[in-house]
Design a protein around this motif. Structure first.
Motif, PDB file in Angstrom:
ATOM      1  N   LEU A   1      30.431  47.838  37.227  1.00  0.00           N
ATOM      2  CA  LEU A   1      30.573  47.105  38.479  1.00  0.00           C
ATOM      3  C   LEU A   1      30.667  48.000  39.704  1.00  0.00           C
ATOM      4  O   LEU A   1      30.519  47.528  40.827  1.00  0.00           O
ATOM      5  CB  LEU A   1      31.807  46.205  38.414  1.00  0.00           C
ATOM      6  N   ASP A   2      30.907  49.298  39.488  1.00  0.00           N
ATOM      7  CA  ASP A   2      31.044  50.195  40.627  1.00  0.00           C
ATOM      8  C   ASP A   2      30.814  51.626  40.161  1.00  0.00           C
ATOM      9  O   ASP A   2      31.014  51.950  38.991  1.00  0.00           O
ATOM     10  CB  ASP A   2      32.451  50.072  41.229  1.00  0.00           C
ATOM     11  N   ILE A   3      30.355  52.450  41.099  1.00  0.00           N
ATOM     12  CA  ILE A   3      30.235  53.887  40.859  1.00  0.00           C
ATOM     13  C   ILE A   3      31.135  54.578  41.868  1.00  0.00           C
ATOM     14  O   ILE A   3      30.976  54.427  43.075  1.00  0.00           O
ATOM     15  CB  ILE A   3      28.774  54.372  40.996  1.00  0.00           C
TER      16      ILE A   3
ATOM     17  N   PRO B   1      25.155  60.272  34.370  1.00  0.00           N
ATOM     18  CA  PRO B   1      24.353  59.050  34.262  1.00  0.00           C
ATOM     19  C   PRO B   1      25.200  57.846  33.796  1.00  0.00           C
ATOM     20  O   PRO B   1      25.864  57.910  32.759  1.00  0.00           O
ATOM     21  CB  PRO B   1      23.297  59.392  33.220  1.00  0.00           C
ATOM     22  N   ALA B   2      25.148  56.789  34.568  1.00  0.00           N
ATOM     23  CA  ALA B   2      25.937  55.597  34.264  1.00  0.00           C
ATOM     24  C   ALA B   2      25.555  55.004  32.906  1.00  0.00           C
ATOM     25  O   ALA B   2      26.434  54.527  32.173  1.00  0.00           O
ATOM     26  CB  ALA B   2      25.765  54.557  35.366  1.00  0.00           C
ATOM     27  N   ALA B   3      24.283  55.031  32.559  1.00  0.00           N
ATOM     28  CA  ALA B   3      23.847  54.458  31.283  1.00  0.00           C
ATOM     29  C   ALA B   3      24.473  55.200  30.101  1.00  0.00           C
ATOM     30  O   ALA B   3      24.855  54.578  29.106  1.00  0.00           O
ATOM     31  CB  ALA B   3      22.326  54.485  31.169  1.00  0.00           C
ATOM     32  N   GLU B   4      24.599  56.524  30.210  1.00  0.00           N
ATOM     33  CA  GLU B   4      25.220  57.299  29.132  1.00  0.00           C
ATOM     34  C   GLU B   4      26.706  56.973  29.002  1.00  0.00           C
ATOM     35  O   GLU B   4      27.233  56.883  27.896  1.00  0.00           O
ATOM     36  CB  GLU B   4      25.026  58.800  29.377  1.00  0.00           C
ATOM     37  N   VAL B   5      27.368  56.777  30.131  1.00  0.00           N
ATOM     38  CA  VAL B   5      28.788  56.409  30.098  1.00  0.00           C
ATOM     39  C   VAL B   5      28.930  55.036  29.459  1.00  0.00           C
ATOM     40  O   VAL B   5      29.793  54.818  28.600  1.00  0.00           O
ATOM     41  CB  VAL B   5      29.406  56.431  31.512  1.00  0.00           C
ATOM     42  N   GLY B   6      28.072  54.098  29.839  1.00  0.00           N
ATOM     43  CA  GLY B   6      28.105  52.762  29.251  1.00  0.00           C
ATOM     44  C   GLY B   6      27.913  52.784  27.750  1.00  0.00           C
ATOM     45  O   GLY B   6      28.625  52.104  27.003  1.00  0.00           O
ATOM     46  N   ARG B   7      26.977  53.584  27.296  1.00  0.00           N
ATOM     47  CA  ARG B   7      26.712  53.715  25.854  1.00  0.00           C
ATOM     48  C   ARG B   7      27.921  54.325  25.136  1.00  0.00           C
ATOM     49  O   ARG B   7      28.310  53.879  24.057  1.00  0.00           O
ATOM     50  CB  ARG B   7      25.471  54.580  25.628  1.00  0.00           C
TER      51      ARG B   7
ATOM     52  N   VAL C   1      33.484  44.492  28.602  1.00  0.00           N
ATOM     53  CA  VAL C   1      34.284  45.479  29.313  1.00  0.00           C
ATOM     54  C   VAL C   1      33.672  45.693  30.694  1.00  0.00           C
ATOM     55  O   VAL C   1      32.477  45.989  30.811  1.00  0.00           O
ATOM     56  CB  VAL C   1      34.319  46.829  28.551  1.00  0.00           C
ATOM     57  N   ASP C   2      34.473  45.515  31.738  1.00  0.00           N
ATOM     58  CA  ASP C   2      34.034  45.738  33.117  1.00  0.00           C
ATOM     59  C   ASP C   2      34.637  47.057  33.596  1.00  0.00           C
ATOM     60  O   ASP C   2      35.857  47.218  33.576  1.00  0.00           O
ATOM     61  CB  ASP C   2      34.517  44.600  34.024  1.00  0.00           C
ATOM     62  N   ILE C   3      33.762  47.986  34.021  1.00  0.00           N
ATOM     63  CA  ILE C   3      34.236  49.319  34.390  1.00  0.00           C
ATOM     64  C   ILE C   3      33.639  49.800  35.708  1.00  0.00           C
ATOM     65  O   ILE C   3      32.635  49.276  36.185  1.00  0.00           O
ATOM     66  CB  ILE C   3      33.893  50.365  33.294  1.00  0.00           C
ATOM     67  N   ALA C   4      34.279  50.814  36.258  1.00  0.00           N
ATOM     68  CA  ALA C   4      33.725  51.636  37.332  1.00  0.00           C
ATOM     69  C   ALA C   4      33.547  53.019  36.726  1.00  0.00           C
ATOM     70  O   ALA C   4      34.399  53.488  35.962  1.00  0.00           O
ATOM     71  CB  ALA C   4      34.674  51.690  38.517  1.00  0.00           C
ATOM     72  N   VAL C   5      32.418  53.651  37.014  1.00  0.00           N
ATOM     73  CA  VAL C   5      32.140  54.974  36.459  1.00  0.00           C
ATOM     74  C   VAL C   5      32.198  56.023  37.563  1.00  0.00           C
ATOM     75  O   VAL C   5      32.080  55.717  38.744  1.00  0.00           O
ATOM     76  CB  VAL C   5      30.764  55.017  35.748  1.00  0.00           C
ATOM     77  N   ARG C   6      32.369  57.270  37.144  1.00  0.00           N
ATOM     78  CA  ARG C   6      32.342  58.384  38.093  1.00  0.00           C
ATOM     79  C   ARG C   6      30.877  58.728  38.369  1.00  0.00           C
ATOM     80  O   ARG C   6      30.011  58.549  37.515  1.00  0.00           O
ATOM     81  CB  ARG C   6      33.076  59.582  37.511  1.00  0.00           C
ATOM     82  N   SER C   7      30.631  59.253  39.552  1.00  0.00           N
ATOM     83  CA  SER C   7      29.242  59.535  39.947  1.00  0.00           C
ATOM     84  C   SER C   7      28.716  60.874  39.435  1.00  0.00           C
ATOM     85  O   SER C   7      27.592  61.231  39.734  1.00  0.00           O
ATOM     86  CB  SER C   7      29.123  59.498  41.478  1.00  0.00           C
TER      87      SER C   7
ATOM     88  N   GLY D   1      39.796  55.523  28.295  1.00  0.00           N
ATOM     89  CA  GLY D   1      39.852  56.906  27.834  1.00  0.00           C
ATOM     90  C   GLY D   1      38.497  57.551  27.598  1.00  0.00           C
ATOM     91  O   GLY D   1      38.420  58.711  27.203  1.00  0.00           O
ATOM     92  N   THR D   2      37.429  56.825  27.838  1.00  0.00           N
ATOM     93  CA  THR D   2      36.084  57.368  27.637  1.00  0.00           C
ATOM     94  C   THR D   2      35.713  58.252  28.819  1.00  0.00           C
ATOM     95  O   THR D   2      35.855  57.836  29.969  1.00  0.00           O
ATOM     96  CB  THR D   2      35.058  56.225  27.495  1.00  0.00           C
ATOM     97  N   PRO D   3      35.227  59.481  28.565  1.00  0.00           N
ATOM     98  CA  PRO D   3      34.828  60.364  29.667  1.00  0.00           C
ATOM     99  C   PRO D   3      33.783  59.694  30.557  1.00  0.00           C
ATOM    100  O   PRO D   3      32.841  59.068  30.073  1.00  0.00           O
ATOM    101  CB  PRO D   3      34.234  61.585  28.951  1.00  0.00           C
ATOM    102  N   GLY D   4      33.987  59.819  31.872  1.00  0.00           N
ATOM    103  CA  GLY D   4      33.070  59.235  32.841  1.00  0.00           C
ATOM    104  C   GLY D   4      33.528  57.898  33.387  1.00  0.00           C
ATOM    105  O   GLY D   4      33.010  57.417  34.387  1.00  0.00           O
TER     106      GLY D   4
END
Length: 122
Positions: free
Chosen positions: A116-118, A84-90, A75-81, A25-28
Protein backbone atom coordinates in the motif's frame (compact mmCIF):
# COMPACT_ATOMS: atom_id res chain seq x y z
CA UNK A 1 -5.56 -40.92 26.18
CA UNK A 2 -6.92 -44.18 24.92
CA UNK A 3 -6.42 -43.93 21.17
CA UNK A 4 -9.04 -41.24 20.50
CA UNK A 5 -8.36 -38.59 17.90
CA UNK A 6 -7.17 -35.27 19.20
CA UNK A 7 -8.32 -32.19 17.35
CA UNK A 8 -6.83 -28.73 17.71
CA UNK A 9 -8.38 -25.51 16.45
CA UNK A 10 -6.33 -22.34 16.30
CA UNK A 11 -8.50 -19.21 16.23
CA UNK A 12 -8.09 -16.77 13.33
CA UNK A 13 -6.89 -13.92 15.63
CA UNK A 14 -4.02 -16.13 16.80
CA UNK A 15 -3.13 -17.00 13.20
CA UNK A 16 -3.30 -13.30 12.29
CA UNK A 17 -0.93 -12.42 15.13
CA UNK A 18 1.60 -15.01 13.95
CA UNK A 19 1.26 -13.74 10.36
CA UNK A 20 1.65 -10.10 11.48
CA UNK A 21 4.83 -10.86 13.39
CA UNK A 22 6.25 -12.80 10.42
CA UNK A 23 5.38 -10.09 7.90
CA UNK A 24 6.76 -7.26 10.05
CA UNK A 25 10.00 -9.20 10.53
CA UNK A 26 10.59 -9.73 6.81
CA UNK A 27 13.53 -7.68 5.45
CA UNK A 28 12.30 -4.75 3.36
CA UNK A 29 9.00 -4.33 5.20
CA UNK A 30 8.73 -0.86 6.74
CA UNK A 31 5.47 -1.53 8.60
CA UNK A 32 2.09 -3.19 8.44
CA UNK A 33 -0.66 -0.95 7.08
CA UNK A 34 -3.96 -1.33 8.89
CA UNK A 35 -6.17 0.42 6.30
CA UNK A 36 -9.78 1.35 7.12
CA UNK A 37 -10.75 -2.18 8.13
CA UNK A 38 -7.70 -2.35 10.37
CA UNK A 39 -8.49 0.97 12.02
CA UNK A 40 -11.93 -0.36 12.91
CA UNK A 41 -10.25 -3.46 14.32
CA UNK A 42 -7.95 -1.25 16.43
CA UNK A 43 -10.97 0.51 17.92
CA UNK A 44 -12.71 -2.80 18.59
CA UNK A 45 -9.54 -4.20 20.13
CA UNK A 46 -9.13 -1.16 22.38
CA UNK A 47 -12.72 -1.52 23.59
CA UNK A 48 -12.24 -5.24 24.22
CA UNK A 49 -9.05 -4.53 26.17
CA UNK A 50 -10.85 -2.07 28.42
CA UNK A 51 -13.77 -4.43 28.92
CA UNK A 52 -11.79 -7.61 29.65
CA UNK A 53 -8.35 -6.34 30.78
CA UNK A 54 -6.88 -8.53 28.03
CA UNK A 55 -3.92 -7.57 25.88
CA UNK A 56 -4.26 -9.49 22.59
CA UNK A 57 -1.38 -9.60 20.13
CA UNK A 58 -1.49 -6.93 17.41
CA UNK A 59 -3.00 -8.05 14.11
CA UNK A 60 -3.49 -4.73 12.30
CA UNK A 61 -2.88 -5.07 8.57
CA UNK A 62 -3.61 -8.82 8.55
CA UNK A 63 -6.85 -10.65 7.77
CA UNK A 64 -7.34 -14.42 7.89
CA UNK A 65 -10.05 -16.38 6.12
CA UNK A 66 -10.57 -20.08 6.82
CA UNK A 67 -11.59 -22.18 3.80
CA UNK A 68 -11.96 -25.89 3.13
CA UNK A 69 -8.55 -25.94 1.42
CA UNK A 70 -6.74 -24.12 4.20
CA UNK A 71 -6.12 -20.55 5.20
CA UNK A 72 -6.08 -17.45 3.06
CA UNK A 73 -4.02 -14.72 4.69
CA UNK A 74 -4.16 -11.10 3.46
CA UNK A 75 -1.30 -8.84 4.53
CA UNK A 76 -1.22 -5.07 3.92
CA UNK A 77 2.29 -3.60 4.10
CA UNK A 78 4.48 -0.61 3.37
CA UNK A 79 7.90 -1.45 1.97
CA UNK A 80 11.22 0.36 2.11
CA UNK A 81 12.38 1.97 -1.13
CA UNK A 82 15.84 0.37 -1.03
CA UNK A 83 14.80 -2.78 -2.93
CA UNK A 84 12.33 -4.17 -5.45
CA UNK A 85 8.83 -4.19 -3.97
CA UNK A 86 7.91 -7.42 -5.80
CA UNK A 87 10.80 -9.28 -4.14
CA UNK A 88 9.75 -8.02 -0.71
CA UNK A 89 6.17 -9.12 -1.41
CA UNK A 90 7.33 -12.58 -2.44
CA UNK A 91 9.51 -12.86 0.67
CA UNK A 92 6.54 -11.87 2.86
CA UNK A 93 4.41 -14.58 1.21
CA UNK A 94 7.01 -17.25 1.89
CA UNK A 95 7.82 -16.11 5.43
CA UNK A 96 4.17 -15.79 6.51
CA UNK A 97 3.20 -19.19 5.04
CA UNK A 98 6.17 -20.91 6.70
CA UNK A 99 5.71 -19.26 10.12
CA UNK A 100 1.94 -19.81 10.27
CA UNK A 101 2.33 -23.48 9.35
CA UNK A 102 5.23 -23.97 11.78
CA UNK A 103 3.62 -22.22 14.75
CA UNK A 104 -0.02 -23.24 14.31
CA UNK A 105 0.06 -26.44 12.27
CA UNK A 106 -2.54 -24.93 9.94
CA UNK A 107 -1.94 -25.30 6.19
CA UNK A 108 -1.82 -21.99 4.32
CA UNK A 109 -3.49 -22.09 0.93
CA UNK A 110 -2.54 -18.54 -0.09
CA UNK A 111 -0.85 -15.41 1.22
CA UNK A 112 -2.05 -12.28 -0.58
CA UNK A 113 0.31 -9.36 -0.05
CA UNK A 114 -0.98 -5.86 -0.73
CA UNK A 115 1.76 -3.22 -0.97
CA UNK A 116 0.00 0.00 0.00
CA UNK A 117 2.97 2.34 0.35
CA UNK A 118 6.67 2.68 -0.38
CA UNK A 119 8.57 4.35 2.43
CA UNK A 120 11.31 6.70 1.15
CA UNK A 121 14.78 6.38 2.59
CA UNK A 122 15.79 9.36 4.71
Amino acid sequence: MTGGKLSMVVAPPVIAAVAARAAAGTPGVARLEPGVRGLLAVLTRAGRQRWTDADPAPTEGVRVRVTGAGLIVHVDIAVRSNGPAAEVGRAVQEHVAREVDEHTGQPVDAVCVHILDIEPEL
